[in-house]
Motif scaffolding. Structure first.
Motif: not given
Length: 217
Positions: A37, A40, A43-44, A84, A87-88, A149, A181, A184
């Motif tokens: 999270e 996540h 990423a935002d 992103i 990353t996931g 989110d 994620i 997004t």
């Protein structure tokens, strides 16, 4: 600096603060879901950065680019979306390769999540208000994205709460957050590619534009 630019910069700062809170809490608790999270939220932060850069760059015009450099934002978005998604992927590998860990300091983790949810909800309402006032689609979209989110925060909060009574939901929650994620990343990728390839508007919007044009002598 315009109000829309200040709001986008504020969004970046908010996301960076929330990332720090979640990451420190994840380190203290050992929760993989909370760590997911945190990324996540990172990423935002990256998405908010593209909003700010887009607002700054889009207005710049040159002889070679009389309509502005707005597509640089979309080019950056495509590159960032790939980061992103990667990353996931890394989080999924960590979940698979990590043995189940007992979550520590659940009280601290719960407080950090509740604080993050409160900040997120408040800021999404603030950004939506500014977006409506400025008639800014990019701020309204960012506000809607930030508000969504809260759902992933609830998933992680459930994992931490159930861990305190002995039920290990952490890995499942981490996979769910990875889904957020991925969503997004894919949405940013699709939006960027559509603009770069000059995709057409949907039929309904085109029809409205046509009607407005034909109604004016």
């Amino acid at each position: 600096m315009e109000v829309s630019e200040r709001t986008a910069l504020f969004s970046m700062a908010i996301n960076l603060v929330i990332f720090a809170i979640k990451y420190l809490s994840a380190s203290a608790s050992g929760s993989i879901a909370l760590k997911a999270e945190a990324f996540h939220t990172l990423a935002d932060f990256i998405a908010s950065s593209t909003v700010f850069i887009g607002l700054k760059i889009a207005k710049r015009k040159t002889k070679s680019f009389p309509y502005g450099l707005y597509k640089i934002e979309n080019l950056m978005s495509v590159f960032i979306s790939l980061i992103i998604l990667y990353t996931g992927y890394e989080i999924v590998l960590e979940v698979i390769n990590t043995n189940t860990i007992e979550i520590r300091n659940t009280g601290y983790a719960i407080l950090s999540l509740l604080a993050s949810m409160a900040i997120t909800f408040w800021f999404s309402r603030y950004e939506k208000k500014i977006g409506k006032k400025m008639n800014s689609p990019i701020l309204l979209a960012d506000a809607a994205h930030i508000r969504s989110d809260v759902l992933s925060n609830i998933v992680v909060l459930a994992a931490v709460l159930t861990a305190s009574i002995g039920f290990q939901f952490d890995k499942i929650a981490a996979f769910i957050v990875v889904g957020f994620i991925a969503k997004t990343g894919i949405q940013i990728l699709i939006d960027g590619v559509r603009v770069l390839l000059d995709a057409s508007l949907d039929y309904e919007t085109l029809s409205k534009v046509e009607k407005i044009i034909t109604d004016i002598p």
